[in-house]
Design an enzyme around this catalytic site. Sequence first.
Site, PDB file in Angstrom:
ATOM      1  N   ASP A 295       0.856  -1.171   0.000  1.00 12.87           N
ATOM      2  CA  ASP A 295       0.000   0.000   0.000  1.00 12.87           C
ATOM      3  C   ASP A 295       0.903   1.235   0.000  1.00 12.87           C
ATOM      4  O   ASP A 295       2.125   1.142   0.137  1.00 12.87           O
ATOM      5  CB  ASP A 295      -0.973  -0.014   1.199  1.00 12.87           C
ATOM      6  CG  ASP A 295      -2.213   0.829   0.921  1.00 12.87           C
ATOM      7  OD1 ASP A 295      -2.169   1.686   0.017  1.00 12.87           O
ATOM      8  OD2 ASP A 295      -3.237   0.652   1.617  1.00 12.87           O
TER       9      ASP A 295
HETATM   10  C1  BGC Z   1      -5.124   3.089   0.063  1.00 11.91           C
HETATM   11  C2  BGC Z   1      -5.296   1.992  -0.951  1.00 11.91           C
HETATM   12  C3  BGC Z   1      -5.185   2.528  -2.341  1.00 11.91           C
HETATM   13  C4  BGC Z   1      -3.866   3.228  -2.488  1.00 11.91           C
HETATM   14  C5  BGC Z   1      -3.625   3.769  -3.874  1.00 11.91           C
HETATM   15  C6  BGC Z   1      -3.899   3.921  -0.210  1.00 11.91           C
HETATM   16  O1  BGC Z   1      -3.869   5.059   0.572  1.00 11.91           O
HETATM   17  O2  BGC Z   1      -5.052   2.530   1.351  1.00 11.91           O
HETATM   18  O3  BGC Z   1      -6.532   1.358  -0.764  1.00 11.91           O
HETATM   19  O4  BGC Z   1      -5.315   1.500  -3.269  1.00 11.91           O
HETATM   20  O5  BGC Z   1      -3.818   4.297  -1.559  1.00 11.91           O
HETATM   21  O6  BGC Z   1      -4.444   4.836  -4.166  1.00 11.91           O
END
Ligand code: BGC
Length: 771
Positions: A295
């Site tokens: 993430d």
């Molecule tokens: C979130 C994810 C997301 C990623 C990319 C993160 O802050 O937790 O769910 O896919 O950002 O945007």
Amino acid sequence: MSRFSLRAAIATVLVAVGAAAAGGVVAATRSSDEAALQPIRQPADRSIESRVNSLLSQMTVEEKLQQVQLLPDFLANETEVRKGLGSVLSETRPARIRELQRIAVEETRLKIPLLFAFDTIHGFRTIFPIPLGTGASFDPEMASEDARYGARESAAVGLKQTYAPMVDVSHEPRWGRISEAAGEDPYLNSVLAAARVKGTQGTDYSERDRLAASPKHLVAYGEPDAGRDYNTTDLSEQQLRNMYLPPFKAAIDAGADTAMCSFNAINGVPGCGNRYTMTEILKREWDFDGFIESDWTAVAEMRACPPVNPANVPECGHGVAADGPAAAALALSSGVDSEMTSTLIRDFGAQLLDEGRISMSRLNDAVRRILRVKFRAGLFENPYAPFTPEETEAQMLRPDAVAAARKAAGRSMVLLQNEGPVLPLDPSKNTAVIGPLADNQHDMLGPWWGRGADGDVVTVRAGIAQQSTGATTYAEGCKLSNLEVPAWNGDGCGPEADFSEAVAVAQAADQVVLALGETREMSGEANARSTLDLPGRQEELIQAIKATGKPFAVVLFSGRPLALENIVGDAPAILEAWFPGVQAGPAVADVVFGKVNPGGKLPASFPYRVGQVPIHYNRLPTGRPCNKQVKWNSQHRDIPSCDPLFVFGHGLSYTTFEVSNLQLSSSTVPRNGSLRASVDVANTGSRTGDEVVQVYLRDPVASISQPVRRLRGFERVTLDPGQRRTVTFTLNRSDFGFYDNRGRFVVEPGPIEVYAGNSSAADMKQSFTVR
Ligand code: BGC
């Protein structure tokens, strides 16, 4: 500050069967838990494997380290791409995607295409209901359609991967991200996760209108302490495997080739540094041969503290790695294959190899996994979007997608109560549409609106006006605030609110639709709430409208279960509409005027008060069960019930149903055998409508305490007045067994109780014995 500029700042610091055949017996859909017992992934395609190996053998260490790098739009520049960047996220401008891809496939030494990814969560431009709403539809076909149209629009601009489905089971309505998956039940989440993966990928995600799906967030991100986002999670092996892993398994078995590890620590080990969940379970136990992306900056967040910490926050990282190199080594060795936004594996990889702190074989494995997915995605053959940048706009909001979004929104709505009955309203009467969300485009899209635009939304006011033959009048009542930053001093509809105009408008009308709830900013990432009440003075607005004596229905928009104790006595009719997406207005009007008979069911319990949470139907029993009559037991002394206000699986209709005649095909079953549970459902009212027949199991005596109920089958059926059907569910060891605390799936001999009905409070019961 927009979501993406906020992130840029952070990054700088861190660097069915549906309606079955007429007259028939309905065979219910099975969850993939069944599949959990047998490895079903296909052996890797030989020709792809040899292409991957040949490419890998030509790559320098530097090229390999750049291949595992995943950068967001604002960091993915030409220089990075020329160096052989692996993937890009959140870039959605078609011309920019095409240009970066051109550089990758024409100007880099090995001509490896980029993988472009985005969070297409409930639609790209045609925004569908939030996933919690789709959860309420109990309709895998709807989830699949949502994913299919989202993939089509995303692929049109050149994307090839979506960070979806989000499959985090959650018992935490305070958590803002409960909006992003299907709620509190692992079975419902599993069925819908599999449907979403299939809708996204089809049978082959190299097709031009498909994407690779990426279930997230591995794992148990949905259970942060106190519902505060990113907070830690401590859980037993049996909880991990029975409650949180099944939807991931379902998504992988449905063909997902990528997955995202989570921010939260599980038993002290962050998701993206967790060898057990990523490597032992996902890659080894489940034979997953695709890749895991971290993430956003989750690798860097494993350090004790980032080197630059302007806010001087004493606690600013998980503290499982001393510094950047240590975090990189931990992430890669535990199973991360692609690092999002932070650049530690890339920056320190060569040094770590020299020092023997990571192995070349593991780095090769990560690169191999990424290349494998790129080959499977057809990117080497078709690196570009199927449309020119000029043509892409015409692919957005196409009529079939918009119609599907409207249908999905209608099917997601849950009729919580309907005294009178107030609903459906008569479209020939004069209708007042009142409330802060009544003429609102912005909030209807919910959190994660992709590239949805407020202007695409048909408001409730407009939807009601379109379908009403009487007059439609409007008053805002009070204003909610659309703040992205936390509103410590309230979320709008505060002391300044003046309800006099709303009252006058209600008085002049025959009936009132009251559109209330949360703003979309109150849900989603980093948006936990400490209360579940209607924000601001909206409860008072209900009282003011009630005092006019006009018939009225409350339509609620929210990204989470709300605590409705204070309004159930005042509002005769309450329809939970979640955040319905671009077709909010038409879908609400369809239901309010009875063109669509509501058939959704709650995917998560609605408590009386926030102090009850977590409160979920699939809880473990205690030695002193809650009982209103007894003092010494596990209940709150100030809440007049042992239960939530509205239970999981609850939802009314404009017609009535009778669920009866639960029959088991056998009274005993061998451990590896199966049996059928059949149940009759009849429409006993006067309108066509949908009922969701639900089957729950309970193992009353086991070596470890088992949940008081577990959903193990459901089917949403449409019945005409007087029509009756038999729905049949097949139950096998995946239903009556469970994982123990050593991570073993066990089927223990003894009785199993089967409950059937139309909510988790179902009390029709039969039993069988596992031999
Ligand atoms: C979130 C994810 C997301 C990623 C990319 C993160 O802050 O937790 O769910 O896919 O950002 O945007």
